[in-house]
Scaffold this active site. Structure first.
Site, mmCIF file in Angstrom:
data_model
loop_
_atom_site.group_PDB
_atom_site.id
_atom_site.type_symbol
_atom_site.label_atom_id
_atom_site.label_comp_id
_atom_site.label_asym_id
_atom_site.label_seq_id
_atom_site.Cartn_x
_atom_site.Cartn_y
_atom_site.Cartn_z
ATOM 1 N N CYS A 95 11.304 9.483 -11.842
ATOM 2 C CA CYS A 95 11.722 8.742 -10.650
ATOM 3 C C CYS A 95 12.672 7.567 -10.951
ATOM 4 O O CYS A 95 13.848 7.780 -11.183
ATOM 5 C CB CYS A 95 10.489 8.301 -9.883
ATOM 6 S SG CYS A 95 10.835 7.971 -8.158
ATOM 7 N N ARG B 253 11.468 7.104 3.435
ATOM 8 C CA ARG B 253 11.228 7.435 2.020
ATOM 9 C C ARG B 253 10.741 8.878 1.920
ATOM 10 O O ARG B 253 10.055 9.373 2.850
ATOM 11 C CB ARG B 253 10.142 6.511 1.438
ATOM 12 C CG ARG B 253 10.568 5.062 1.349
ATOM 13 C CD ARG B 253 9.453 4.207 0.732
ATOM 14 N NE ARG B 253 9.192 4.549 -0.663
ATOM 15 C CZ ARG B 253 9.931 4.134 -1.687
ATOM 16 N NH1 ARG B 253 10.996 3.403 -1.463
ATOM 17 N NH2 ARG B 253 9.623 4.480 -2.929
ATOM 18 N N HIS C 247 5.735 12.421 -9.558
ATOM 19 C CA HIS C 247 4.613 11.635 -10.080
ATOM 20 C C HIS C 247 3.366 12.528 -10.038
ATOM 21 O O HIS C 247 3.433 13.697 -9.693
ATOM 22 C CB HIS C 247 4.363 10.412 -9.182
ATOM 23 C CG HIS C 247 5.492 9.444 -9.108
ATOM 24 N ND1 HIS C 247 5.812 8.593 -10.135
ATOM 25 C CD2 HIS C 247 6.380 9.206 -8.110
ATOM 26 C CE1 HIS C 247 6.858 7.854 -9.770
ATOM 27 N NE2 HIS C 247 7.223 8.195 -8.548
HETATM 28 N N1 GLN Z 1 12.671 2.390 -6.468
HETATM 29 C C1 GLN Z 1 13.136 3.774 -6.517
HETATM 30 C C2 GLN Z 1 13.161 4.422 -5.126
HETATM 31 O O1 GLN Z 1 12.544 3.892 -4.205
HETATM 32 C C3 GLN Z 1 12.235 4.567 -7.438
HETATM 33 C C4 GLN Z 1 10.802 4.699 -6.925
HETATM 34 C C5 GLN Z 1 9.854 5.286 -7.942
HETATM 35 O O2 GLN Z 1 10.029 5.176 -9.134
HETATM 36 N N2 GLN Z 1 8.752 5.942 -7.436
HETATM 37 O O3 GLN Z 1 13.756 5.466 -4.964
#
Ligand code: GLN
Length: 248
Positions: A95, A132, A196
């Site tokens: 990520c 998101r 993840h």
């Molecule tokens: N901050 C980055 C995003 O929001 C990565 C998030 C993460 O590592 N889960 O895309």
């Protein structure tokens, strides 16, 4: 005794959603085969690591703020990291770390975090914290010519573009961007992914792909890994795939 050297980058900053679990699973599956796992950690302002001396380099996920904090420190190693990638050192990037190896990451506030520019992709978050990609995800990856379903959990605002070699085809979930057909970035020695979970906890075949790659490269052999009892992982996978209505 054969051994693998692992470098864990920014364990204090890039450790979102339990990505440290990937290190634990690698260590477990390496040692269960009678090999030794040496794990070094690197934090901001530590002594510069000798990247090319490692077999595997791992970095996990991070919120926008943490990515901004470490970006400058990471950028100083751009050339050494590129050398390690080109020499075949394995990189497992989850990520936030995935994003930082591209050209740039544009955060939700519109701030540009300069990436290492080792790969041509770039990432831009939607300027709305509510937008998101969050949820379970299943992709189909091909490892050593064998198709395998890879199961994980995604939580990213960043939408990643200009991927020429995806890690997998999306079967369930979003992927590199909302409703994408592709997820992650893949080379023989690079798995960069939004998954993840931690990723390796549900995907023993991915873990063993990485271990075998690293051993074969280091010892110049075609090493056959002793099979491990994956019954617990497979029961979990079957249940998840059934829940997501993805054919097993
Ligand atoms: N901050 C980055 C995003 O929001 C990565 C998030 C993460 O590592 N889960 O895309």
């Amino acid at each position: 005794m054969k051994e693998l050297k692992i470098l864990y980058l920014y364990p204090d900053l890039l450790e979102l959603y339990g990505d440290y679990g990937n290190i634990q699973i690698l260590k477990y599956r390496i040692e269960k085969r009678g090999f030794k796992a040496i794990i070094d950690r690197y934090c901001i302002n530590d002594e510069a690591p000798d990247f090319k001396s490692y077999d595997l380099i791992f970095a996990g996920g991070g919120a926008d703020n943490e990515q901004s904090i470490l970006a400058k420190d990471l950028f100083q190693y751009k050339d050494k990291i590129k050398e390690a990638v080109d020499n075949g050192v394995f990189f497992l990037l989850i990520c936030g770390a995935y994003q930082l190896f591209g050209k740039y990451y544009k955060g939700v506030e519109g701030n540009i975090v300069k990436g290492l520019n080792i790969f041509d992709y770039y990432t831009e978050a939607i300027a709305d914290r509510k937008q998101r990609c969050i949820g379970n995800i299943v992709i189909e990856a091909t490892l050593n010519g064998k198709k395998t379903k890879v199961i994980g959990f995604e939580n990213h605002g960043g939408q990643t573009f200009n991927i020429d070699k995806p890690f997998g085809k999306v079967l369930f979930g979003n992927g590199n961007k909302f409703s994408d057909t592709e997820e992650g970035f893949f080379l023989n020695n690079v798995i960069a992914t939004y998954l993840h979970g931690p990723l390796l906890s549900k995907n023993p075949e991915v873990t063993d792909y990485i271990i075998k790659y690293c051993l074969d490269r280091k010892y110049n052999e075609d090493i056959v890994l002793d099979p491990l009892d994956n019954s617990f992982e497979n029961a979990c996978r079957e249940q998840l795939l059934k829940t997501f209505e993805v054919p097993i």
